[in-house]
Design an enzyme around this catalytic site. Structure first.
Site, PDB file in Angstrom:
ATOM      1  N   LYS A 119      16.803  24.845 -32.267  1.00 15.16           N
ATOM      2  CA  LYS A 119      17.846  25.345 -33.170  1.00 15.16           C
ATOM      3  C   LYS A 119      18.413  24.229 -34.031  1.00 15.16           C
ATOM      4  O   LYS A 119      18.719  24.442 -35.197  1.00 15.16           O
ATOM      5  CB  LYS A 119      18.968  26.015 -32.370  1.00 15.16           C
ATOM      6  CG  LYS A 119      18.561  27.371 -31.828  1.00 15.16           C
ATOM      7  CD  LYS A 119      19.744  28.204 -31.411  1.00 15.16           C
ATOM      8  CE  LYS A 119      19.264  29.577 -30.977  1.00 15.16           C
ATOM      9  NZ  LYS A 119      20.254  30.352 -30.272  1.00 15.16           N
ATOM     10  N   LYS A 210       8.711  33.760 -31.214  1.00 13.83           N
ATOM     11  CA  LYS A 210       9.420  34.774 -30.429  1.00 13.83           C
ATOM     12  C   LYS A 210      10.086  35.805 -31.336  1.00 13.83           C
ATOM     13  O   LYS A 210      10.572  35.442 -32.403  1.00 13.83           O
ATOM     14  CB  LYS A 210      10.497  34.012 -29.632  1.00 13.83           C
ATOM     15  CG  LYS A 210      11.283  34.815 -28.666  1.00 13.83           C
ATOM     16  CD  LYS A 210      12.435  33.979 -28.101  1.00 13.83           C
ATOM     17  CE  LYS A 210      13.587  33.847 -29.071  1.00 13.83           C
ATOM     18  NZ  LYS A 210      14.906  33.619 -28.504  1.00 13.83           N
ATOM     19  N   LYS A 213      16.549  37.740 -33.146  1.00 14.43           N
ATOM     20  CA  LYS A 213      17.498  38.408 -34.024  1.00 14.43           C
ATOM     21  C   LYS A 213      17.909  37.531 -35.200  1.00 14.43           C
ATOM     22  O   LYS A 213      18.452  38.013 -36.173  1.00 14.43           O
ATOM     23  CB  LYS A 213      18.721  38.860 -33.240  1.00 14.43           C
ATOM     24  CG  LYS A 213      19.467  37.774 -32.508  1.00 14.43           C
ATOM     25  CD  LYS A 213      20.551  38.395 -31.637  1.00 14.43           C
ATOM     26  CE  LYS A 213      20.990  37.414 -30.558  1.00 14.43           C
ATOM     27  NZ  LYS A 213      21.742  38.034 -29.513  1.00 14.43           N
TER      28      LYS A 213
HETATM   29  P1  TYM Z   1      20.745  36.205 -26.362  1.00 18.17           P
HETATM   30  O1  TYM Z   1      21.696  37.243 -26.811  1.00 18.17           O
HETATM   31  O2  TYM Z   1      20.206  35.263 -27.375  1.00 18.17           O
HETATM   32  O3  TYM Z   1      19.537  36.911 -25.635  1.00 18.17           O
HETATM   33  C1  TYM Z   1      19.799  37.873 -24.643  1.00 18.17           C
HETATM   34  C2  TYM Z   1      18.637  37.991 -23.679  1.00 18.17           C
HETATM   35  O4  TYM Z   1      17.483  38.523 -24.332  1.00 18.17           O
HETATM   36  C3  TYM Z   1      16.357  37.711 -24.053  1.00 18.17           C
HETATM   37  N1  TYM Z   1      15.431  37.748 -25.205  1.00 18.17           N
HETATM   38  C4  TYM Z   1      14.116  37.970 -25.093  1.00 18.17           C
HETATM   39  N2  TYM Z   1      13.326  38.238 -24.037  1.00 18.17           N
HETATM   40  C5  TYM Z   1      12.009  38.423 -24.262  1.00 18.17           C
HETATM   41  N3  TYM Z   1      11.442  38.368 -25.499  1.00 18.17           N
HETATM   42  C6  TYM Z   1      12.207  38.107 -26.600  1.00 18.17           C
HETATM   43  N4  TYM Z   1      11.661  38.047 -27.805  1.00 18.17           N
HETATM   44  C7  TYM Z   1      13.601  37.902 -26.426  1.00 18.17           C
HETATM   45  N5  TYM Z   1      14.633  37.630 -27.275  1.00 18.17           N
HETATM   46  C8  TYM Z   1      15.753  37.540 -26.498  1.00 18.17           C
HETATM   47  C9  TYM Z   1      16.948  36.310 -23.851  1.00 18.17           C
HETATM   48  O5  TYM Z   1      16.064  35.502 -23.115  1.00 18.17           O
HETATM   49  C10 TYM Z   1      18.209  36.639 -23.092  1.00 18.17           C
HETATM   50  O6  TYM Z   1      17.947  36.822 -21.721  1.00 18.17           O
HETATM   51  N6  TYM Z   1      21.899  32.413 -23.449  1.00 18.17           N
HETATM   52  C11 TYM Z   1      21.843  33.877 -23.386  1.00 18.17           C
HETATM   53  C12 TYM Z   1      23.222  34.484 -23.296  1.00 18.17           C
HETATM   54  C13 TYM Z   1      23.989  34.065 -22.092  1.00 18.17           C
HETATM   55  C14 TYM Z   1      23.646  34.310 -20.730  1.00 18.17           C
HETATM   56  C15 TYM Z   1      24.697  33.720 -19.954  1.00 18.17           C
HETATM   57  C16 TYM Z   1      22.572  34.961 -20.129  1.00 18.17           C
HETATM   58  C17 TYM Z   1      25.163  33.368 -22.093  1.00 18.17           C
HETATM   59  N7  TYM Z   1      25.589  33.165 -20.808  1.00 18.17           N
HETATM   60  C18 TYM Z   1      24.666  33.782 -18.546  1.00 18.17           C
HETATM   61  C19 TYM Z   1      22.559  34.994 -18.718  1.00 18.17           C
HETATM   62  C20 TYM Z   1      23.586  34.415 -17.964  1.00 18.17           C
HETATM   63  C21 TYM Z   1      21.040  34.387 -24.568  1.00 18.17           C
HETATM   64  O7  TYM Z   1      20.009  33.884 -24.854  1.00 18.17           O
HETATM   65  O8  TYM Z   1      21.509  35.450 -25.222  1.00 18.17           O
END
Ligand code: TYM
Length: 342
Positions: A119, A210, A213
């Site tokens: 990022k 990947k 969003k």
């Molecule tokens: P975020 O909102 O970016 O993503 C949310 C979850 O979706 C999964 N994800 C995917 N999985 C498979 N293929 C994809 N293309 C794909 N795009 C997104 C992400 O791996 C994630 O699991 N850091 C976290 C948010 C967070 C969190 C936490 C999660 C903050 N604190 C504590 C678990 C526990 C995140 O990536 O959000």
């Protein structure tokens, strides 16, 4: 003994897509539905994580609520008292533990985080913030505050689960007590959720990356609020290759492999297409599954009861603040910020 905790968070800085559904939402919702009562299930909005990358702040409130509605439309059972929904910033213990934890975290460790490297390379030095750098520490605190054992996430977040384990174990060792319940290893997590590896759904237009969003065009991303017609078009124009013949080959043929994976995730049979010379039938089969899924999901979305969400938020946020504060207090006592006499 208290119940084992399963926890995951989804940021609300943009619309959710099918990567989120299969990477995080369905694994936790399936557990919540299948083993109601056996586990404590926390599905939350890490709203403080939302602006680790630039966002439109004026839309955040709406986006948070829209995402909560999507949790319910995807099947999260709000009437189960062991299921909790909450917003991270409503439970100040998350921020407070992060400030403490920062002092036990190495700069080098954070600099090595793949997501930070990716990022920050995209943003350029002047736009990289301390917030982005600290993202994994806040995430670790989100998990450690509730002693979560299982944290379903996509493959891109596995490294953050590892650092959560490192930080939890580090403090436990440093203070010679079980301050934190540490999450299971990534391998154990995959076994628990019945997967042999972390999931990474690829962008349909550029399957070397990947599905994300933050993709500018959204051409290769199936958003949960895409109309079924638009989604069908995106699948039918998915990038493939000119090698001919449907086969799994993640390295040489990421587009075809991604379509086969999607078909399986949506409950179809990739075996039926292996060896076929044309790609069209595979694409049509995936498009059918995707449109069926979206139609059903969107129809559920229209019947979500907003008042029920608001009521649940209030109850969960009070209950989770209590749990989080207990952990925080133990840490504060241990590091000397509070008296041990209580
Ligand atoms: P975020 O909102 O970016 O993503 C949310 C979850 O979706 C999964 N994800 C995917 N999985 C498979 N293929 C994809 N293309 C794909 N795009 C997104 C992400 O791996 C994630 O699991 N850091 C976290 C948010 C967070 C969190 C936490 C999660 C903050 N604190 C504590 C678990 C526990 C995140 O990536 O959000």
């Amino acid at each position: 003994m208290s119940k084992e905790v399963i926890l995951t968070g989804l940021r609300a800085n943009n619309d959710l897509h099918i990567g989120h559904v299969f990477g995080a939402m369905l694994p936790i919702i399936d557990v919540a539905k299948q083993y109601a009562g056996k586990y404590q299930v926390n599905m939350f909005i890490p709203d403080l994580h939302s602006f680790t990358t630039p966002i439109d702040h004026s839309k955040l409130q709406q986006q948070i609520f829209d995402n909560l509605r999507m949790f319910v439309a995807a099947g999260l059972p709000l009437d189960n008292p062991n299921v909790h929904i909450y917003r991270q910033s409503y439970i100040p213990a998350h921020s407070e533990l992060t400030i403490i934890m920062n002092n036990f975290t190495g700069m080098g460790e954070m600099e090595r985080m793949t997501q930070f490297k990716d990022k920050s390379a995209k943003l350029g030095t002047n736009r990289v913030t301390v917030g982005l750098f600290d993202y994994p520490v806040l995430m670790a605190c989100d998990i450690l505050l509730y002693g979560a054992a299982y944290v379903p996430v996509g493959d891109d977040q596995s490294q953050h689960i590892e650092i959560t384990r490192d930080l939890g174990q580090r403090l436990n060792a440093r203070f010679d007590q079980e301050l934190f319940v540490v999450p299971k290893t990534v391998k154990e997590q995959h076994e628990f959720f019945g997967k042999d590896q972390g999931l990474r759904i690829k962008d349909l237009a550029d399957p070397t990356k990947k599905m994300s969003k933050s993709d500018e065009t959204g051409k290769g991303v199936i958003f949960l609020n895409d109309s079924p017609e638009i989604a069908r078009k995106k699948v039918m124009s998915a990038a493939t290759d000119s090698l001919g013949g449907v086969q799994y080959d993640y390295r040489e043929r990421p587009g075809i492999s991604n379509l086969l994976d999607l078909l399986k995730l949506f409950g179809g049979s990739p075996e039926d297409f292996i060896g076929q010379t044309q790609y069209g039938p595979l694409k049509s089969a995936v498009a059918d599954k995707v449109t069926d899924f979206l139609e059903e999901f969107q129809s559920k979305l229209t019947s979500v009861n907003d008042d029920k969400i608001l009521q649940k938020l209030e109850i969960s946020e009070e209950a989770m603040a209590k749990q989080a504060n207990q952990t925080l207090f133990k840490v504060q006592q241990t590091v000397g910020l509070r008296s041990k006499d209580g």
